[in-house]
Design an enzyme around this catalytic site. Structure first.
Site, short mmCIF file in Angstrom:
data_model
loop_
_atom_site.label_atom_id
_atom_site.label_comp_id
_atom_site.label_asym_id
_atom_site.label_seq_id
_atom_site.Cartn_x
_atom_site.Cartn_y
_atom_site.Cartn_z
N TYR A 281 50.24 44.35 53.16
CA TYR A 281 51.07 44.17 51.96
C TYR A 281 51.10 45.43 51.10
O TYR A 281 51.98 45.60 50.27
CB TYR A 281 50.56 42.98 51.14
CG TYR A 281 49.45 43.32 50.16
CD1 TYR A 281 49.74 43.61 48.83
CD2 TYR A 281 48.13 43.37 50.56
CE1 TYR A 281 48.73 43.93 47.94
CE2 TYR A 281 47.12 43.69 49.68
CZ TYR A 281 47.43 43.97 48.37
OH TYR A 281 46.44 44.30 47.49
N ARG B 21 37.89 44.14 39.32
CA ARG B 21 39.23 44.69 39.09
C ARG B 21 39.65 45.66 40.19
O ARG B 21 40.46 46.54 39.95
CB ARG B 21 39.25 45.40 37.73
CG ARG B 21 39.31 44.42 36.58
CD ARG B 21 39.32 45.10 35.24
NE ARG B 21 39.79 44.17 34.23
CZ ARG B 21 39.48 44.28 32.93
NH1 ARG B 21 38.74 45.27 32.50
NH2 ARG B 21 39.94 43.39 32.06
N LYS C 192 48.09 34.29 44.09
CA LYS C 192 47.40 33.02 43.81
C LYS C 192 46.79 32.95 42.41
O LYS C 192 46.62 31.87 41.86
CB LYS C 192 46.36 32.70 44.87
CG LYS C 192 45.29 33.75 45.12
CD LYS C 192 43.99 33.47 44.44
CE LYS C 192 42.95 34.52 44.75
NZ LYS C 192 41.78 34.47 43.94
N CYS D 41 45.09 38.33 45.86
CA CYS D 41 44.96 37.94 44.44
C CYS D 41 46.25 37.60 43.72
O CYS D 41 46.38 36.51 43.16
CB CYS D 41 44.25 39.07 43.70
SG CYS D 41 42.60 39.36 44.36
N LYS E 276 40.71 37.68 33.51
CA LYS E 276 41.01 38.04 34.91
C LYS E 276 42.31 37.40 35.40
O LYS E 276 43.16 38.05 36.00
CB LYS E 276 39.84 37.62 35.81
CG LYS E 276 40.07 37.90 37.28
CD LYS E 276 40.22 39.38 37.56
CE LYS E 276 40.90 39.64 38.88
NZ LYS E 276 41.07 41.07 39.17
N GLY F 168 52.07 40.56 47.78
CA GLY F 168 51.07 40.09 48.74
C GLY F 168 49.66 40.34 48.26
O GLY F 168 49.41 40.59 47.08
N ARG G 204 60.76 49.38 50.12
CA ARG G 204 59.80 50.09 49.25
C ARG G 204 60.33 51.41 48.71
O ARG G 204 59.54 52.22 48.22
CB ARG G 204 58.51 50.39 50.04
CG ARG G 204 57.77 49.16 50.50
CD ARG G 204 57.02 48.49 49.37
NE ARG G 204 56.27 47.33 49.85
CZ ARG G 204 55.69 46.47 49.03
NH1 ARG G 204 55.76 46.62 47.73
NH2 ARG G 204 55.05 45.43 49.52
N THR H 179 38.63 32.85 46.92
CA THR H 179 39.00 31.68 46.10
C THR H 179 40.52 31.50 46.19
O THR H 179 41.24 31.78 45.23
CB THR H 179 38.58 31.89 44.63
OG1 THR H 179 39.01 33.20 44.22
CG2 THR H 179 37.09 31.77 44.44
N ARG I 201 46.73 39.95 53.93
CA ARG I 201 46.71 38.61 53.34
C ARG I 201 47.95 38.37 52.48
O ARG I 201 48.30 39.19 51.63
CB ARG I 201 45.43 38.43 52.52
CG ARG I 201 44.20 38.41 53.42
CD ARG I 201 42.92 38.37 52.65
NE ARG I 201 42.71 39.57 51.88
CZ ARG I 201 41.68 39.76 51.06
NH1 ARG I 201 40.79 38.80 50.91
NH2 ARG I 201 41.54 40.87 50.40
N1 NAD Z 1 40.69 41.80 47.34
C1 NAD Z 1 40.84 42.25 46.12
O1 NAD Z 1 41.45 43.27 45.93
C2 NAD Z 1 40.21 41.54 44.93
C3 NAD Z 1 40.25 42.15 43.70
C4 NAD Z 1 39.68 41.52 42.60
C5 NAD Z 1 39.12 40.26 42.76
N2 NAD Z 1 39.13 39.66 43.97
C6 NAD Z 1 38.52 38.34 44.08
O2 NAD Z 1 37.25 38.47 44.68
C7 NAD Z 1 36.99 37.36 45.54
C8 NAD Z 1 36.70 37.84 46.95
O3 NAD Z 1 37.86 38.48 47.45
P1 NAD Z 1 37.81 39.39 48.75
O4 NAD Z 1 39.11 40.09 48.80
O5 NAD Z 1 36.56 40.18 48.80
O6 NAD Z 1 37.74 38.24 49.88
P2 NAD Z 1 37.37 38.45 51.42
O7 NAD Z 1 38.02 37.34 52.15
O8 NAD Z 1 37.65 39.87 51.83
O9 NAD Z 1 35.80 38.27 51.46
C9 NAD Z 1 35.19 37.05 51.26
C10 NAD Z 1 33.83 37.08 51.91
O10 NAD Z 1 33.14 35.88 51.62
C11 NAD Z 1 32.49 35.43 52.80
N3 NAD Z 1 32.23 33.99 52.66
C12 NAD Z 1 33.09 32.96 52.52
N4 NAD Z 1 32.45 31.81 52.37
C13 NAD Z 1 31.13 32.11 52.39
C14 NAD Z 1 29.95 31.36 52.30
N5 NAD Z 1 29.99 30.04 52.09
N6 NAD Z 1 28.77 32.01 52.38
C15 NAD Z 1 28.72 33.34 52.56
N7 NAD Z 1 29.80 34.11 52.65
C16 NAD Z 1 30.99 33.50 52.58
C17 NAD Z 1 33.42 35.80 53.91
O11 NAD Z 1 32.75 35.83 55.13
C18 NAD Z 1 33.84 37.21 53.42
O12 NAD Z 1 32.87 38.15 53.78
C19 NAD Z 1 38.19 36.44 45.40
O13 NAD Z 1 37.94 35.51 44.40
C20 NAD Z 1 39.29 37.37 44.95
O14 NAD Z 1 40.30 36.69 44.23
C21 NAD Z 1 39.63 40.28 45.06
#
Ligand code: NAD
Length: 439
Positions: A338, A170, A279, A276, A222, A273, A418, A100, A346
């Site tokens: 990052y 989290r 953004k 999350c 969140k 970086g 760092r 997102t 990212r």
């Molecule tokens: N990365 C973190 O540390 C973290 C921590 C807490 C919350 N979040 C939140 O969790 C969410 C996911 O983050 P992430 O880091 O796992 O992202 P990511 O980019 O690693 O994974 C996203 C996944 O979604 C899939 N995807 C995208 N569009 C799709 C669709 N239409 N159908 C099926 N699959 C689809 C992608 O292929 C990928 O596998 C975000 O909202 C992020 O803000 C992330």
């Protein structure tokens, strides 16, 4: 209806789909599979689906336990990955963990992935399903985006035909499994019964508090907790810049500040970086209504976004002290991810840093043990360089011997974003040294 679902959760007969198999979705899918559920992961078509189905973890940083767990649940047939949304027809629980982001120019949520996932889930949604959004979303998104898209695509009504909850993650890369198991969670439901059913589900994998609440509160919690971090880091960065200005050492200041009760000054650094933190403050601001205008949050974002440019200034200054102009300099950047010991690039502050250095005419080489394309022999890429810039505190860099490093370089110039080495140690080894908040 929720009581049947709770029964199916307790006896593990509820089938789970996890939509999005990235840093969040993949470990969550593995944990539910390990807890005894039959899990199907859906992600966009990529070679990573085949990789996951062979039991090979696509996340390449240090993720303790995840590669082994993935291999185990694939071997036992408890998890499979696919692009096929018709799998949702067999599911009683659907978790959504797609990205997102925010639009770089407008800073508005980029919900294309979320909308696409909801649309396809909606077309395959069965009555009685519990849908849980794990992605981070702006306040009011459950009400204004998730609910209408699912209702329109499915022809079903929330709270009557299906159930909707928001249980934001989290996790942090580098500790994904441990965070899922040991971090408390807020569980927002469209009704108190739904929140409670979701709590029963997460109880199967989480050994910490699960706090039931409504969706708006969960969305706010969140985005506020990540904004808190961004603002705190911005404060630490501003103090670091101030310390540079007056010739003090921010690390000594910070250590003593944090001896004062209820003070927890964060670490300054070369920028913020990851997916999350850069953004989520914009998601929070976007959720505000009417003529509310956020002031502190955008300022904090601006400070953190300016830090890579500040590192460029430190590089220029340090090189000048060594008698070298930046446009003639050969610079080695250590760390493209990052965060230490992860492969997550990212929004890495290394990206704008490298771009600016190159725009100024420097020749830049990059090393990162966890990032494909940059994971060569560090000794080779350091040889003959005029300046080393540390952007990630990977263990491998902490182990570098400064005497040996200096012997490889053309000029002994070290810019440490760092605080991996520290000024004293670097000066003793004969470096011209500049650190964030310690020049
Ligand atoms: N990365 C973190 O540390 C973290 C921590 C807490 C919350 N979040 C939140 O969790 C969410 C996911 O983050 P992430 O880091 O796992 O992202 P990511 O980019 O690693 O994974 C996203 C996944 O979604 C899939 N995807 C995208 N569009 C799709 C669709 N239409 N159908 C099926 N699959 C689809 C992608 O292929 C990928 O596998 C975000 O909202 C992020 O803000 C992330």
């Amino acid at each position: 209806m929720e009581s049947e679902l709770v029964k199916a959760i307790h006896n593990r007969t509820a089938r789970i789909v996890v939509i999005g198999l990235g840093y969040v979705g993949l470990p969550v899918a593995c944990m539910f599979a390990k807890a005894g559920f039959q899990v199907v992961g859906i992600r966009r078509n990529s070679e990573k689906i085949a990789q996951i189905n062979r039991g090979i973890c696509p996340i390449e940083g240090k993720e303790p336990g995840l590669p082994e767990l993935l291999a185990e649940v694939i071997r036992e047939g408890r998890l499979k990955a696919t692009t096929d949304y018709t799998e949702c027809r067999q599911a009683q629980i659907a978790l959504v963990a797609v990205e997102t982001p925010v639009d770089k120019a407008t800073r508005k949520p980029g919900y294309e992935a979320l909308q696409a996932a909801l649309q396809e889930l909606g077309q395959n949604l069965q009555p009685g399903t519990l849908v849980i959004i794990e992605s981070t979303i702006a306040p009011r998104t459950m009400e204004t985006v998730v609910k209408p898209v699912l209702e329109q695509a499915s022809g079903l009504k929330v709270n009557e035909d299906f159930y909707l909850a928001n249980c934001p993650e989290r996790v942090m890369p580098g500790k994904l499994l441990a965070n899922i198991e040991h971090c408390s969670r807020v569980v927002g439901g469209m009704s108190p019964e739904t929140a409670q059913a979701a709590v029963e589900l997460y109880r199967c994998i989480v050994k910490a508090d699960l706090d039931p609440t409504d969706c708006l509160t969960a969305e706010l919690v969140k985005t506020v907790e990540n904004t808190y971090r961004d603002v705190q880091i911005a404060f630490a960065n501003e103090v670091a810049l101030l310390c540079e200005n007056v010739g003090a050492d921010v690390w000594a200041v910070r250590q003593l500040v944090n001896k004062s009760p209820q003070r927890d000054m964060h670490l300054p650094g070369p920028g913020v970086g990851g997916h999350c933190i850069p953004k989520d403050p914009w998601l929070l601001v976007h959720g505000a209504q009417g003529n509310f205008e956020a002031k502190l949050i955008p300022t904090a974002r601006a400070i953190n976004d300016s830090m890579p440019l500040h590192i460029v200034e430190l590089v220029e200054e340090a090189l000048r002290q060594a008698g070298k102009e930046i446009q003639e300099a050969r610079i080695a950047v250590l760390g493209y991810a990052y965060k230490e010991n992860t492969d997550d690039t990212r929004n890495s502050p290394a990206i704008p840093l490298i771009r600016h250095l190159e725009e100024l005419g420097a020749e830049v080489t990059v090393h990162d043990p966890y990032v494909r394309g940059y994971d060569g022999d560090p000794k080779k890429m350091l040889t003959g360089r005029d300046c080393v810039v540390v952007m990630a505190a990977h263990d491998q860099y902490r182990e570098l011997d400064l005497e040996n490093l200096k012997a490889q370089l053309r000029l002994p110039v070290l810019v440490d974003g760092r605080n991996v080495f520290g000024m004293k140690q670097a000066h003793e080894a004969g470096f011209i040294y500049k650190g964030v908040g310690n020049v």
